[in-house]
Design an enzyme around this catalytic site. Structure first.
Site, PDB file in Angstrom:
ATOM      1  N   ARG A 231     -12.995  19.780   0.076  1.00 23.47           N
ATOM      2  CA  ARG A 231     -13.937  19.011  -0.779  1.00 23.47           C
ATOM      3  C   ARG A 231     -14.766  18.100   0.289  1.00 23.47           C
ATOM      4  NH1 ARG A 231      -9.590  18.658  -3.873  1.00 23.47           N
ATOM      5  NH2 ARG A 231      -8.849  16.440  -2.876  1.00 23.47           N
ATOM      6  N   SER A 232     -14.194  17.749   1.448  1.00 22.30           N
ATOM      7  CA  SER A 232     -14.916  16.658   2.332  1.00 22.30           C
ATOM      8  C   SER A 232     -15.305  17.251   3.504  1.00 22.30           C
ATOM      9  CB  SER A 232     -13.933  15.559   2.755  1.00 22.30           C
ATOM     10  OG  SER A 232     -13.296  14.950   1.591  1.00 22.30           O
TER      11      SER A 232
ATOM     12  N   ARG B 298      10.794  10.442   4.329  1.00 28.12           N
ATOM     13  CA  ARG B 298      11.427   8.983   4.834  1.00 28.12           C
ATOM     14  C   ARG B 298      12.789   8.863   4.822  1.00 28.12           C
ATOM     15  NH1 ARG B 298       7.283   5.972   0.867  1.00 28.12           N
ATOM     16  NH2 ARG B 298       5.456   5.838   2.255  1.00 28.12           N
TER      17      ARG B 298
ATOM     18  N   CYS C  25       4.778   0.498   1.404  1.00 22.01           N
ATOM     19  CA  CYS C  25       4.158  -0.956   1.721  1.00 22.01           C
ATOM     20  C   CYS C  25       4.681  -1.959   1.143  1.00 22.01           C
ATOM     21  CB  CYS C  25       2.544  -0.709   1.414  1.00 22.01           C
ATOM     22  SG  CYS C  25       2.662  -0.256  -0.421  1.00 22.01           S
TER      23      CYS C  25
ATOM     24  N   GLN D 108       1.593  -5.568  -7.256  1.00 25.64           N
ATOM     25  CA  GLN D 108       0.927  -4.465  -6.295  1.00 25.64           C
ATOM     26  C   GLN D 108      -0.486  -4.405  -6.563  1.00 25.64           C
ATOM     27  OE1 GLN D 108       5.181  -2.254  -5.800  1.00 25.64           O
ATOM     28  NE2 GLN D 108       3.475  -1.053  -5.050  1.00 25.64           N
TER      29      GLN D 108
ATOM     30  N   SER E 145      -5.615  -1.200  -4.653  1.00 27.55           N
ATOM     31  CA  SER E 145      -5.827  -0.400  -3.329  1.00 27.55           C
ATOM     32  C   SER E 145      -4.757   0.503  -3.060  1.00 27.55           C
ATOM     33  CB  SER E 145      -6.323  -1.301  -2.239  1.00 27.55           C
ATOM     34  OG  SER E 145      -5.048  -2.100  -1.739  1.00 27.55           O
ATOM     35  N   GLY E 146      -3.496   0.249  -3.368  1.00 30.82           N
ATOM     36  CA  GLY E 146      -2.169   1.008  -3.182  1.00 30.82           C
ATOM     37  C   GLY E 146      -2.349   2.199  -3.720  1.00 30.82           C
TER      38      GLY E 146
ATOM     39  N   HIS F  73      -0.347  -6.938  -1.581  1.00 28.27           N
ATOM     40  CA  HIS F  73       0.322  -6.963  -2.459  1.00 28.27           C
ATOM     41  C   HIS F  73       1.441  -8.172  -2.327  1.00 28.27           C
ATOM     42  CE1 HIS F  73      -0.020  -2.587  -2.933  1.00 28.27           C
ATOM     43  NE2 HIS F  73       0.963  -2.054  -2.685  1.00 28.27           N
TER      44      HIS F  73
ATOM     45  N   ASN G 276      -1.489  -4.718   2.054  1.00 26.22           N
ATOM     46  CA  ASN G 276      -0.904  -3.376   1.694  1.00 26.22           C
ATOM     47  C   ASN G 276      -1.649  -2.216   2.609  1.00 26.22           C
ATOM     48  OD1 ASN G 276      -2.691  -4.078  -0.560  1.00 26.22           O
ATOM     49  ND2 ASN G 276      -2.554  -1.812  -0.919  1.00 26.22           N
TER      50      ASN G 276
HETATM   51  P1  NAP Z   1      -6.961   8.257  -1.218  1.00 19.07           P
HETATM   52  O1  NAP Z   1      -7.868   7.143  -1.097  1.00 19.07           O
HETATM   53  O2  NAP Z   1      -6.863   8.882  -2.721  1.00 19.07           O
HETATM   54  O3  NAP Z   1      -6.977   9.108  -0.399  1.00 19.07           O
HETATM   55  C1  NAP Z   1      -6.569  10.637  -0.254  1.00 19.07           C
HETATM   56  C2  NAP Z   1      -6.955  11.234   0.907  1.00 19.07           C
HETATM   57  O4  NAP Z   1      -6.118  12.431   0.946  1.00 19.07           O
HETATM   58  C3  NAP Z   1      -8.455  11.748   0.992  1.00 19.07           C
HETATM   59  O5  NAP Z   1      -8.920  11.561   2.485  1.00 19.07           O
HETATM   60  C4  NAP Z   1      -8.225  13.103   0.709  1.00 19.07           C
HETATM   61  O6  NAP Z   1      -9.273  13.958   1.084  1.00 19.07           O
HETATM   62  C5  NAP Z   1      -6.795  13.329   1.276  1.00 19.07           C
HETATM   63  N1  NAP Z   1      -6.566  14.665   0.556  1.00 19.07           N
HETATM   64  C6  NAP Z   1      -6.257  14.993  -0.558  1.00 19.07           C
HETATM   65  N2  NAP Z   1      -5.760  16.230  -0.824  1.00 19.07           N
HETATM   66  C7  NAP Z   1      -5.606  16.817   0.242  1.00 19.07           C
HETATM   67  C8  NAP Z   1      -5.543  18.191   0.824  1.00 19.07           C
HETATM   68  N3  NAP Z   1      -5.197  19.050   0.099  1.00 19.07           N
HETATM   69  N4  NAP Z   1      -5.581  18.499   2.243  1.00 19.07           N
HETATM   70  C9  NAP Z   1      -5.793  17.331   2.970  1.00 19.07           C
HETATM   71  N5  NAP Z   1      -6.405  16.263   2.349  1.00 19.07           N
HETATM   72  C10 NAP Z   1      -6.260  16.038   1.339  1.00 19.07           C
HETATM   73  O7  NAP Z   1      -5.419   7.919  -1.129  1.00 19.07           O
HETATM   74  P2  NAP Z   1      -4.809   6.664  -0.093  1.00 19.07           P
HETATM   75  O8  NAP Z   1      -4.433   5.457  -0.923  1.00 19.07           O
HETATM   76  O9  NAP Z   1      -5.479   6.719   1.046  1.00 19.07           O
HETATM   77  O10 NAP Z   1      -3.238   7.246   0.048  1.00 19.07           O
HETATM   78  C11 NAP Z   1      -3.007   8.580   0.568  1.00 19.07           C
HETATM   79  C12 NAP Z   1      -1.599   8.801   0.678  1.00 19.07           C
HETATM   80  O11 NAP Z   1      -1.093   7.811   1.843  1.00 19.07           O
HETATM   81  C13 NAP Z   1      -0.665   8.586  -0.383  1.00 19.07           C
HETATM   82  O12 NAP Z   1      -0.666   9.721  -1.133  1.00 19.07           O
HETATM   83  C14 NAP Z   1       0.707   8.147  -0.033  1.00 19.07           C
HETATM   84  O13 NAP Z   1       1.289   9.302   0.370  1.00 19.07           O
HETATM   85  C15 NAP Z   1       0.033   7.576   1.248  1.00 19.07           C
HETATM   86  N6  NAP Z   1       0.122   6.059   1.151  1.00 19.07           N
HETATM   87  C16 NAP Z   1       1.153   5.353   1.744  1.00 19.07           C
HETATM   88  C17 NAP Z   1       1.294   3.843   1.596  1.00 19.07           C
HETATM   89  C18 NAP Z   1       2.533   3.033   2.062  1.00 19.07           C
HETATM   90  O14 NAP Z   1       3.107   2.311   1.544  1.00 19.07           O
HETATM   91  N7  NAP Z   1       2.845   3.444   3.273  1.00 19.07           N
HETATM   92  C19 NAP Z   1       0.466   3.317   0.671  1.00 19.07           C
HETATM   93  C20 NAP Z   1      -0.555   3.989   0.343  1.00 19.07           C
HETATM   94  C21 NAP Z   1      -0.869   5.318   0.516  1.00 19.07           C
HETATM   95  P3  NAP Z   1     -10.618  14.284   0.173  1.00 19.07           P
HETATM   96  O15 NAP Z   1     -11.489  12.968   0.146  1.00 19.07           O
HETATM   97  O16 NAP Z   1     -11.112  15.597   0.862  1.00 19.07           O
HETATM   98  O17 NAP Z   1     -10.063  14.676  -1.148  1.00 19.07           O
HETATM   99  O1  3JN Z   2       1.319   2.253  -5.018  1.00 20.99           O
HETATM  100  C1  3JN Z   2       1.263   1.512  -4.028  1.00 20.99           C
HETATM  101  O2  3JN Z   2       0.922   0.087  -4.120  1.00 20.99           O
HETATM  102  C2  3JN Z   2       1.618   2.314  -2.653  1.00 20.99           C
HETATM  103  C3  3JN Z   2       1.468   3.509  -2.938  1.00 20.99           C
HETATM  104  C4  3JN Z   2       2.291   4.465  -2.068  1.00 20.99           C
HETATM  105  C5  3JN Z   2       2.106   6.039  -2.458  1.00 20.99           C
HETATM  106  C6  3JN Z   2       1.073   6.450  -3.224  1.00 20.99           C
HETATM  107  C7  3JN Z   2       1.275   7.754  -3.276  1.00 20.99           C
HETATM  108  C8  3JN Z   2       2.208   8.669  -3.069  1.00 20.99           C
HETATM  109  C9  3JN Z   2       3.001   6.657  -1.885  1.00 20.99           C
HETATM  110  C10 3JN Z   2       4.129   6.218  -0.920  1.00 20.99           C
HETATM  111  O3  3JN Z   2       3.762   5.922   0.159  1.00 20.99           O
HETATM  112  O4  3JN Z   2       5.261   6.050  -1.206  1.00 20.99           O
HETATM  113  C11 3JN Z   2       3.094   8.031  -2.184  1.00 20.99           C
HETATM  114  C12 3JN Z   2       4.081   8.943  -1.738  1.00 20.99           C
HETATM  115  O5  3JN Z   2       4.208   9.354  -0.530  1.00 20.99           O
HETATM  116  O6  3JN Z   2       4.916   9.284  -2.368  1.00 20.99           O
END
Ligand code: NAP
Ligand code: 3JN
Length: 337
Positions: free
Chosen positions: A40-41, A100, A129, A156, A159-160, A242, A315
């Site tokens: 899409r992007s 993880r 986070c 939380q 933005s998470g 958070h 976060n």
């Molecule tokens: P977001 O703002 O919704 O962004 C999602 C990103 O994933 C966008 O760049 C999207 O691209 C891309 N994406 C979706 N489907 C895809 C696919 N099939 N192939 C390639 N790229 C794809 O979400 P976010 O908050 O950045 O979070 C993304 C992920 O990071 C979460 O699902 C989670 O696993 C992880 N995360 C971890 C933490 C943590 O606690 N460490 C916190 C937040 C998130 P498009 O723009 O093209 O759709």
């Molecule tokens: O909800 C939050 O504040 C943190 C979100 C983390 C998150 C969101 C979607 C999928 C995760 C994560 O990092 O555990 C996942 C995931 O990878 O399961």
């Protein structure tokens, strides 16, 4: 100085954008940056160090020649593409829950367990986070007084959940103030002027996956399976940062003043604790910061050895992107990439 070809998977998302910003801010030795997202992007432009880069579709062949791949596109994308990136010689730092708890995958907060990076076999996991900000405060306490049990409640920010959730809170806040019906897209209930005791999916125990992540990840990062953790995770109508109320029971007694001293010396931790003068960490003021802030440090008088703490961190930065970039910096420092 050695430079690296770096791919960011999920570069258009809330975490991916923050990763690019932090790589730039910290002058990480990037030779070439490759922003990847979904089809899409593809073609969209992303700026890095003043230059526009075209977003490409994330697929296995994109990882040819990549040294470091930062993943933040969700668990399914990580499960499918992280092994492909590793197969092609990249070191992957994955932000999802996909790997993880795999025993051979290091789960790392560089200020807490950098030594675990040495065991990596191409894949390193970034913790959740909520876990990151909590263990950064627990570790110095554990080293002094051994943590026995932790009871945590989280507050939380939206933005998470990603960029769509941030838009949902903005829109719903206006709708509520104007007395209009609220639009529900991301969350099952209204988030504006509300609290949702629901993050990720529930299982038959009655706990949510976010709560179990905090329990399991804390033990793994601290390297101590005996630490008991119980969590209640709550989504609050805050845009970013958070917050956590943490009750810690230790095996040895530690006075609040000593805890304050220990924590003020802990790497990446800032003590903000003068409640009589209204000084304590608050999410509205700490966006954009990379430290973990702790305040309201006080004795829990209901147990022989206990403390109550209030912890706040950005976060997206400390809980995700900054931690991932710090992992990359440690890999470079230890010659592990
Ligand atoms: P977001 O703002 O919704 O962004 C999602 C990103 O994933 C966008 O760049 C999207 O691209 C891309 N994406 C979706 N489907 C895809 C696919 N099939 N192939 C390639 N790229 C794809 O979400 P976010 O908050 O950045 O979070 C993304 C992920 O990071 C979460 O699902 C989670 O696993 C992880 N995360 C971890 C933490 C943590 O606690 N460490 C916190 C937040 C998130 P498009 O723009 O093209 O759709
Ligand atoms: O909800 C939050 O504040 C943190 C979100 C983390 C998150 C969101 C979607 C999928 C995760 C994560 O990092 O555990 C996942 C995931 O990878 O399961």
């Amino acid at each position: 100085m050695k430079t690296y070809n770096v791919a960011v998977v999920g570069a258009t998302g809330a975490v991916g954008r923050t990763m690019l910003k932090i790589l730039e801010e910290r002058s990480f030795p990037v030779k070439n940056i490759l922003p990847l997202a979904s089809a899409r992007s593809a073609g969209q432009k992303i700026e890095f160090r003043g230059k526009a880069y075209e977003v490409e579709e994330a697929k296995p062949s994109a990882f040819e020649g990549i040294d470091i791949a930062l993943f933040s596109a969700g668990k399914d994308v990580s499960l499918e593409l992280a092994p492909e990136a590793v197969k092609r010689g990249a070191v992957v730092v994955d932000n999802s829950n996909a790997f993880r708890m795999e025993p051979e995958v290091p789960l790392v907060v560089p200020e807490v367990n950098p030594q675990d990076l040495k065991k990596h076999r191409g894949l390193i996991a970034n913790p959740n986070c909520s876990t990151i900000q909590m263990v950064m405060v627990l570790k110095p306490i554990h080293d002094r007084a051994r943590v026995k049990r932790v009871v945590v409640s989280t507050y939380q920010a939206v933005s998470g959940t990603g960029l769509e959730a941030v838009e949902e809170l903005k829109l719903q806040s206006q709708q509520v103030i104007l007395g209009l019906e609220t639009t529900l897209r991301v969350y099952p209930h209204r988030i504006a002027f509300n609290l949702l005791p629901h993050i990720d999916v529930f299982d038959d125990t009655g706990y949510s996956l976010e709560e179990w992540k905090m329990v399991r990840e804390t033990k793994k990062i601290m390297g101590d399976e005996s630490i008991q953790v119980t969590a209640t995770t709550v989504r609050v109508p805050v845009f970013n940062c958070h917050s956590e109320s943490v009750n810690v029971e230790t095996w040895e007694k530690i006075a609040p003043e000593e805890a304050r001293q220990i924590l003020s010396k802990a790497p990446g931790v800032v003590v903000m604790d003068d409640p009589k003068n209204t000084i304590y960490p608050m999410p509205a003021y700490l966006s954009g910061r990379d430290e973990v802030f702790v305040g309201r440090i006080r004795e829990d008088f209901t147990v022989p050895c206990g403390l109550n703490l209030w912890i706040v961190a950005d976060n997206l930065r400390r809980g995700a992107a900054y931690n991932a970039v710090r992992i990359c910096e440690s890999l470079v420092e230890y010659n592990l990439v």
